[in-house]
Design an enzyme around this catalytic site. Structure first.
Site, PDB file in Angstrom:
ATOM      1  CE1 TYR A   1     108.612  89.545  44.179  1.00 49.83           C
ATOM      2  CE2 TYR A   1     106.937  89.440  46.003  1.00 49.83           C
ATOM      3  CZ  TYR A   1     107.063  89.740  44.631  1.00 49.83           C
ATOM      4  OH  TYR A   1     105.991  90.007  43.935  1.00 49.83           O
TER       5      TYR A   1
ATOM      6  CE  LYS B   1     107.630  93.196  43.047  1.00 44.33           C
ATOM      7  NZ  LYS B   1     107.701  93.585  41.573  1.00 44.33           N
TER       8      LYS B   1
HETATM    9  N1  LIG Z   1     101.307  86.952  41.222  1.00 50.02           N
HETATM   10  C1  LIG Z   1     101.156  87.822  42.165  1.00 50.02           C
HETATM   11  O1  LIG Z   1     100.492  87.430  43.248  1.00 50.02           O
HETATM   12  C2  LIG Z   1     101.808  89.166  42.499  1.00 50.02           C
HETATM   13  C3  LIG Z   1     101.562  89.879  43.665  1.00 50.02           C
HETATM   14  C4  LIG Z   1     102.048  91.290  43.448  1.00 50.02           C
HETATM   15  C5  LIG Z   1     102.856  91.686  42.707  1.00 50.02           C
HETATM   16  N2  LIG Z   1     103.287  90.799  41.564  1.00 50.02           N
HETATM   17  C6  LIG Z   1     104.210  91.397  40.795  1.00 50.02           C
HETATM   18  O2  LIG Z   1     103.466  91.436  39.421  1.00 50.02           O
HETATM   19  C7  LIG Z   1     104.614  91.255  38.422  1.00 50.02           C
HETATM   20  C8  LIG Z   1     104.185  90.259  37.516  1.00 50.02           C
HETATM   21  O3  LIG Z   1     104.265  88.995  38.009  1.00 50.02           O
HETATM   22  P1  LIG Z   1     103.311  87.797  37.778  1.00 50.02           P
HETATM   23  O4  LIG Z   1     102.561  87.313  38.812  1.00 50.02           O
HETATM   24  O5  LIG Z   1     102.490  88.105  36.539  1.00 50.02           O
HETATM   25  O6  LIG Z   1     104.423  86.690  37.266  1.00 50.02           O
HETATM   26  P2  LIG Z   1     104.876  85.795  36.193  1.00 50.02           P
HETATM   27  O7  LIG Z   1     103.925  85.034  35.552  1.00 50.02           O
HETATM   28  O8  LIG Z   1     106.162  85.132  36.462  1.00 50.02           O
HETATM   29  O9  LIG Z   1     105.495  86.924  35.119  1.00 50.02           O
HETATM   30  C9  LIG Z   1     106.524  87.555  35.153  1.00 50.02           C
HETATM   31  C10 LIG Z   1     107.207  88.201  33.948  1.00 50.02           C
HETATM   32  O10 LIG Z   1     108.345  88.804  34.260  1.00 50.02           O
HETATM   33  C11 LIG Z   1     109.410  88.474  33.294  1.00 50.02           C
HETATM   34  N3  LIG Z   1     110.570  88.780  33.532  1.00 50.02           N
HETATM   35  C12 LIG Z   1     111.178  88.134  34.582  1.00 50.02           C
HETATM   36  N4  LIG Z   1     112.609  88.567  34.697  1.00 50.02           N
HETATM   37  C13 LIG Z   1     112.701  89.271  33.585  1.00 50.02           C
HETATM   38  C14 LIG Z   1     113.818  89.994  32.685  1.00 50.02           C
HETATM   39  N5  LIG Z   1     114.876  89.837  33.378  1.00 50.02           N
HETATM   40  N6  LIG Z   1     113.649  90.827  31.837  1.00 50.02           N
HETATM   41  C15 LIG Z   1     112.333  90.722  31.276  1.00 50.02           C
HETATM   42  N7  LIG Z   1     111.180  90.163  31.745  1.00 50.02           N
HETATM   43  C16 LIG Z   1     111.351  89.469  32.723  1.00 50.02           C
HETATM   44  C17 LIG Z   1     109.201  86.955  33.042  1.00 50.02           C
HETATM   45  O11 LIG Z   1     109.585  86.666  31.699  1.00 50.02           O
HETATM   46  P3  LIG Z   1     109.931  85.100  31.473  1.00 50.02           P
HETATM   47  O12 LIG Z   1     108.680  84.182  30.862  1.00 50.02           O
HETATM   48  O13 LIG Z   1     110.893  85.286  30.418  1.00 50.02           O
HETATM   49  O14 LIG Z   1     110.325  84.459  32.732  1.00 50.02           O
HETATM   50  C18 LIG Z   1     107.500  87.138  32.802  1.00 50.02           C
HETATM   51  O15 LIG Z   1     107.001  87.704  31.564  1.00 50.02           O
HETATM   52  C19 LIG Z   1     105.883  91.213  38.948  1.00 50.02           C
HETATM   53  O16 LIG Z   1     106.647  92.384  39.028  1.00 50.02           O
HETATM   54  C20 LIG Z   1     105.456  90.563  40.427  1.00 50.02           C
HETATM   55  O17 LIG Z   1     106.200  90.903  41.523  1.00 50.02           O
HETATM   56  C21 LIG Z   1     102.683  89.580  41.542  1.00 50.02           C
END
Ligand SMILES: NC(=O)c1ccc[n+]([C@@H]2O[C@H](COP(=O)([O-])OP(=O)(O)OC[C@H]3O[C@@H](n4cnc5c(N)ncnc54)[C@H](OP(=O)(O)O)[C@@H]3O)[C@@H](O)[C@H]2O)c1
Length: 243
Positions: free
Chosen positions: A166, A170
């Site tokens: 992961y 990034k």
């Molecule tokens: N949460 C944190 O603390 C955090 C911190 C830093 C960065 N981020 C980044 O923020 C972004 C959003 O994450 P989140 O925390 O909101 O996570 P999340 O709730 O797990 O949401 C991830 C989203 O990405 C979608 N996704 C995954 N694989 C995909 C694919 N092949 N095609 C299309 N959609 C896909 C998922 O769809 P499904 O529902 O179909 O799986 C979901 O809608 C990510 O890039 C993550 O790395 C998050």
């Protein structure tokens, strides 16, 4: 073509992506809800519409060439252009991810979504972004990919646990973003990376300490930058994240 600004947010059916869509919608934008699974996509679109957002579903799996091409066709038909692309979809690949024992397949899967997926979607959308007067691209990165923070004092506490799929995905995404910035330097596209902070979502079993709405704020700001705004940067709420 409508005067309404139009955005595509990938992975917008839940978590931070959903709140980015909601936030852009609240600003009066028309928002394409990029999501790969129909039931989840329809539910998110319905919820956004109930909240007054001009939302529409965009079937989109970022790992699938045909799905991404069809998403570009859908937006071309609907709006003829794209004003902001938010590459938000991402996965962690699960854990634990110790370098010495990781399954290489996990790294391939994470890179396919978090890096190659962004390239695939961006390239499909660039012609549509080229028809916008003020195009913006936001890549949802993470400070866990900051090499400076990982190698600085307190790396463990400031960038989370060791995660060899992961975190480097990034860093890779950040590096790819700068390649786009360099190639497109003569255009008016502003391209930046965002870190949402540690947000309670499915991605981390809801262990994050920020709300998805808080996590969406920087990406919304970067998607709506005024002309002449920054490009080639990496931002969180508090300011610049060191690469
Ligand atoms: N949460 C944190 O603390 C955090 C911190 C830093 C960065 N981020 C980044 O923020 C972004 C959003 O994450 P989140 O925390 O909101 O996570 P999340 O709730 O797990 O949401 C991830 C989203 O990405 C979608 N996704 C995954 N694989 C995909 C694919 N092949 N095609 C299309 N959609 C896909 C998922 O769809 P499904 O529902 O179909 O799986 C979901 O809608 C990510 O890039 C993550 O790395 C998050």
């Amino acid at each position: 073509m409508s005067d309404k600004k139009i955005a595509l947010v990938t992975g917008a059916n839940k978590g931070i992506g959903y709140e980015i869509a909601a936030g852009l919608g609240a600003l009066g934008w028309s928002v394409g809800v990029g999501a790969r699974e129909q039931t989840r996509r329809d539910a998110a679109v319905a919820r956004l519409r109930d909240a007054g957002v001009n939302a529409f579903g965009v079937p989109l799996d970022v790992t699938d060439d045909r799905s991404v091409a069809a998403a570009a066709d859908l937006i071309a038909e609907r709006a003829g252009r794209l004003d902001a692309l938010v590459n938000n979809a991402g996965i962690t690949g699960g854990g634990p991810q110790q370098p010495s024992s990781v399954d290489p397949a996990v790294i391939r899967t994470v890179v396919e979504t978090n890096v190659i997926g962004v390239i695939r979607v961006t390239n499909a959308m660039l012609p549509l972004l080229g028809r916008s007067a003020s195009p913006r691209i936001v890549n949802m990165s993470s400070s866990v990919g900051s090499l400076a923070r990982q190698s600085g004092p307190g790396g463990e506490t400031s960038t989370g646990p060791v995660a060899v799929a992961y975190a480097p995905s990034k860093s890779f995404l950040n590096a790819v973003t700068l390649q786009y910035v360099r190639e497109l330097a003569d255009t008016n596209i502003l391209i930046n990376c965002a870190c949402p902070g540690f947000v309670a979502t499915d991605l981390n079993g809801f262990r994050g300490v920020r709300t998805p709405q808080q996590g969406a704020a920087t990406a919304i700001r970067l998607a709506t930058l005024p002309d002449g705004g920054p490009t080639g940067g990496f931002f969180e709420d508090a300011g610049v994240v060191p690469w």
